[in-house]
Design an enzyme around this catalytic site. Structure first.
Site, mmCIF file in Angstrom:
data_model
loop_
_atom_site.group_PDB
_atom_site.id
_atom_site.type_symbol
_atom_site.label_atom_id
_atom_site.label_comp_id
_atom_site.label_asym_id
_atom_site.label_seq_id
_atom_site.Cartn_x
_atom_site.Cartn_y
_atom_site.Cartn_z
ATOM 1 N N PHE A 1 70.851 25.748 42.572
ATOM 2 C CA PHE A 1 71.935 24.835 42.174
ATOM 3 C C PHE A 1 71.679 23.430 42.743
ATOM 4 O O PHE A 1 71.519 22.460 41.987
ATOM 5 C CB PHE A 1 73.252 25.447 42.672
ATOM 6 C CG PHE A 1 74.437 24.551 42.686
ATOM 7 C CD1 PHE A 1 74.772 23.777 41.583
ATOM 8 C CD2 PHE A 1 75.264 24.495 43.818
ATOM 9 C CE1 PHE A 1 75.899 22.967 41.600
ATOM 10 C CE2 PHE A 1 76.388 23.693 43.842
ATOM 11 C CZ PHE A 1 76.697 22.920 42.737
ATOM 12 N N ASP B 1 59.840 27.445 44.486
ATOM 13 C CA ASP B 1 60.942 28.421 44.477
ATOM 14 C C ASP B 1 60.339 29.793 44.212
ATOM 15 O O ASP B 1 59.407 29.904 43.410
ATOM 16 C CB ASP B 1 61.957 28.054 43.369
ATOM 17 C CG ASP B 1 63.344 28.629 43.643
ATOM 18 O OD1 ASP B 1 63.454 29.860 43.791
ATOM 19 O OD2 ASP B 1 64.310 27.847 43.702
ATOM 20 N N GLY C 1 67.199 31.558 42.672
ATOM 21 C CA GLY C 1 67.061 30.393 41.786
ATOM 22 C C GLY C 1 67.024 30.846 40.336
ATOM 23 O O GLY C 1 66.775 32.014 40.045
ATOM 24 N N LYS D 1 64.731 35.095 57.197
ATOM 25 C CA LYS D 1 63.340 34.623 57.204
ATOM 26 C C LYS D 1 63.219 33.199 56.656
ATOM 27 O O LYS D 1 62.495 32.373 57.215
ATOM 28 C CB LYS D 1 62.453 35.587 56.406
ATOM 29 C CG LYS D 1 62.176 36.880 57.177
ATOM 30 C CD LYS D 1 61.413 37.890 56.369
ATOM 31 C CE LYS D 1 59.933 37.603 56.337
ATOM 32 N NZ LYS D 1 59.202 38.712 55.651
ATOM 33 N N GLY E 1 56.095 22.440 59.248
ATOM 34 C CA GLY E 1 54.641 22.354 59.437
ATOM 35 C C GLY E 1 53.993 21.534 58.327
ATOM 36 O O GLY E 1 53.079 20.734 58.583
ATOM 37 N N TYR F 1 73.042 34.253 57.762
ATOM 38 C CA TYR F 1 72.949 32.898 57.203
ATOM 39 C C TYR F 1 73.237 31.861 58.288
ATOM 40 O O TYR F 1 72.450 30.940 58.513
ATOM 41 C CB TYR F 1 73.945 32.769 56.056
ATOM 42 C CG TYR F 1 73.922 31.458 55.322
ATOM 43 C CD1 TYR F 1 72.829 31.082 54.549
ATOM 44 C CD2 TYR F 1 75.020 30.594 55.375
ATOM 45 C CE1 TYR F 1 72.825 29.881 53.844
ATOM 46 C CE2 TYR F 1 75.026 29.397 54.675
ATOM 47 C CZ TYR F 1 73.930 29.044 53.911
ATOM 48 O OH TYR F 1 73.925 27.857 53.213
ATOM 49 N N TYR G 1 60.999 19.629 66.293
ATOM 50 C CA TYR G 1 59.901 18.900 65.631
ATOM 51 C C TYR G 1 60.122 17.390 65.711
ATOM 52 O O TYR G 1 59.169 16.622 65.824
ATOM 53 C CB TYR G 1 59.749 19.350 64.165
ATOM 54 C CG TYR G 1 58.729 20.454 64.010
ATOM 55 C CD1 TYR G 1 58.935 21.704 64.582
ATOM 56 C CD2 TYR G 1 57.535 20.247 63.302
ATOM 57 C CE1 TYR G 1 57.998 22.723 64.467
ATOM 58 C CE2 TYR G 1 56.591 21.260 63.188
ATOM 59 C CZ TYR G 1 56.828 22.487 63.765
ATOM 60 O OH TYR G 1 55.898 23.489 63.652
ATOM 61 N N THR H 1 80.304 22.995 47.828
ATOM 62 C CA THR H 1 79.958 22.090 46.730
ATOM 63 C C THR H 1 79.973 22.894 45.441
ATOM 64 O O THR H 1 79.650 24.083 45.449
ATOM 65 C CB THR H 1 78.568 21.483 46.993
ATOM 66 O OG1 THR H 1 78.626 20.758 48.229
ATOM 67 C CG2 THR H 1 78.146 20.521 45.899
ATOM 68 N N ARG I 1 80.619 33.166 44.590
ATOM 69 C CA ARG I 1 81.371 32.100 45.241
ATOM 70 C C ARG I 1 82.661 31.825 44.463
ATOM 71 O O ARG I 1 82.754 32.086 43.272
ATOM 72 C CB ARG I 1 80.525 30.839 45.357
ATOM 73 C CG ARG I 1 79.600 30.956 46.553
ATOM 74 C CD ARG I 1 78.871 29.690 46.835
ATOM 75 N NE ARG I 1 77.706 29.563 46.007
ATOM 76 C CZ ARG I 1 76.716 28.721 46.279
ATOM 77 N NH1 ARG I 1 76.766 27.968 47.339
ATOM 78 N NH2 ARG I 1 75.673 28.651 45.493
HETATM 79 N N1 UDP Z 1 87.169 33.938 47.604
HETATM 80 C C1 UDP Z 1 88.213 34.526 46.886
HETATM 81 N N2 UDP Z 1 87.907 35.194 45.743
HETATM 82 C C2 UDP Z 1 86.650 35.302 45.231
HETATM 83 C C3 UDP Z 1 85.588 34.690 45.952
HETATM 84 C C4 UDP Z 1 85.885 34.013 47.139
HETATM 85 O O1 UDP Z 1 89.383 34.445 47.296
HETATM 86 O O2 UDP Z 1 86.475 35.941 44.175
HETATM 87 C C5 UDP Z 1 87.494 33.207 48.837
HETATM 88 C C6 UDP Z 1 86.635 33.604 50.047
HETATM 89 O O3 UDP Z 1 87.216 34.704 50.726
HETATM 90 C C7 UDP Z 1 86.672 32.338 50.861
HETATM 91 C C8 UDP Z 1 86.770 31.211 49.816
HETATM 92 O O4 UDP Z 1 87.213 31.850 48.620
HETATM 93 O O5 UDP Z 1 87.813 32.287 51.675
HETATM 94 C C9 UDP Z 1 85.424 30.522 49.531
HETATM 95 O O6 UDP Z 1 84.462 31.529 49.316
HETATM 96 P P1 UDP Z 1 82.974 31.224 48.857
HETATM 97 O O7 UDP Z 1 82.340 32.555 48.640
HETATM 98 O O8 UDP Z 1 82.975 30.279 47.724
HETATM 99 O O9 UDP Z 1 82.246 30.508 50.074
HETATM 100 P P2 UDP Z 1 82.529 30.285 51.632
HETATM 101 O O10 UDP Z 1 83.265 29.001 51.704
HETATM 102 O O11 UDP Z 1 83.356 31.422 52.192
HETATM 103 O O12 UDP Z 1 81.181 30.231 52.202
#
Ligand code: UDP
Length: 319
Positions: A17, A37, A42, A98, A109, A152, A166, A182, A193
């Protein structure tokens, strides 16, 4: 400008993205782009429009393995490769660790070998479930290292530490951007997301799945604003981390209501359990970006969301 004298940028995660939008911006700024990639998260559709572009080369490679490029000179290495949605990094915990650790080491590097500037895509997740609100760059965070998001968060925290090492020990010109939520075209509809999830559900007339009671907050930045900030940071000589995001904060319940209103869907809201370690609040303090880069977001929520909904409507037609 003859092709040879153009700046040369390497983008890892270039079919993702953000990587693909960044590539478009670099090409518009007359850079040559070497795109890397491994396509685990991706999407080739994000870069299809670049086929045949003489300033663009795509290499399918996992940057957690040694990166070899024959170029004598590279000007910028943008390290954007990583699974980036909570669902992706739950499914790919070890590749996520990783690429944040070994991938960052390899990309640094490469920057060192070619005397390039290095730009690390870091994240608001370095703040974890924050105890300081809004988040400023001098906050060290509240991260559970062994929780599901730790793969993560800790990889990105390690990546920041490696980047500063570095910079300090090898004098590499490094930049660290902490990216807050974003959204925009080219997100994967099913990456889990909240933005694609709610828009996809609204367009299909299915219930919007709000996790928890929906009182947790996020602050959403439209992708073109973010990319603009990243480009400005890359061209700056500032080496400390910089938050980039849109401070307009809302609860997830408010966000669901907005998606229902703007799409005009008949969808209802369905409450589901809150995932473990889900941050309760998140909002960037962007005073550093304003001061150092003269940057702040300009795209309104309504405008950005309408463009994003349009993108998902069209991609659903193609599916
Ligand atoms: N969330 C939600 N329903 C969904 C997906 C996410 O309520 O179907 C909520 C999630 O629990 C979080 C927020 O939306 O509180 C943002 O989630 P996202 O996965 O976009 O990324 P985060 O900001 O948590 O990394």
């Amino acid at each position: 400008m003859p092709a040879r004298s153009k700046p040369i940028s390497v983008v890892t995660g270039a079919a993702g993205f953000l990587g693909s939008h960044l590539t478009d911006r670099l090409l518009a700024e007359r850079h040559r782009v070497i795109a890397i990639d491994n396509l685990i998260t991706g999407n080739p559709a994000n870069i299809g429009h670049l086929a045949g572009n003489e300033n663009y080369r795509f290499i399918r490679h996992n940057v957690s393995d040694f990166i070899f490029l024959p170029e004598e000179r590279i000007d910028y290495v943008f390290h954007f490769a990583s699974p980036a949605s909570p669902i992706d990094y739950l499914e790919l915990p070890i590749p996520t660790l990783k690429v944040g650790a070994l991938g960052t080491h390899n990309a640094l590097g490469l920057a060192k070998a070619k005397m390039a500037s290095f730009i690390l895509a870091s994240t608001s997740e370095t703040y974890g479930d924050p105890l300081v609100h809004p988040q400023k760059e001098d906050y060290w965070g509240n991260v559970n290292p062994i929780g599901p998001r730790g793969v993560y968060d800790e990889a990105k925290r390690f990546a920041e530490a490696m980047t500063m090492a570095y910079h300090r020990y090898h004098n590499i010109d490094t930049k660290i951007v902490r990216i807050f939520n974003t959204y925009g075209p080219r997100m994967r509809l099913r990456d889990g997301r909240v933005v694609p999830a709610f828009i996809g559900q609204a367009l299909a007339g299915r219930p919007l799945t709000v996790f928890g009671d929906g009182s947790q907050t996020r602050s959403f930045c439209y992708v073109s604003d973010l990319i603009d900030g990243i480009f400005k940071l890359a061209m700056s000589d500032f080496h400390e981390p910089v938050n980039l995001g849109n401070p307009r904060e809302m609860t997830i319940k408010q966000f669901a209501d907005e998606i229902i209103r703007i799409t005009g869907t008949e969808s209802t809201i369905e409450y589901k359990p809150l995932p473990e370690d889900d941050p309760k609040v998140r909002q960037p303090d962007i005073s550093r970006a304003k001061k150092v880069l003269g940057w702040e977001p300009g795209v309104s929520f309504e405008e950005g969301i309408i463009r994003t909904i349009q993108y998902f409507r069209e991609s659903l037609k193609r599916d």
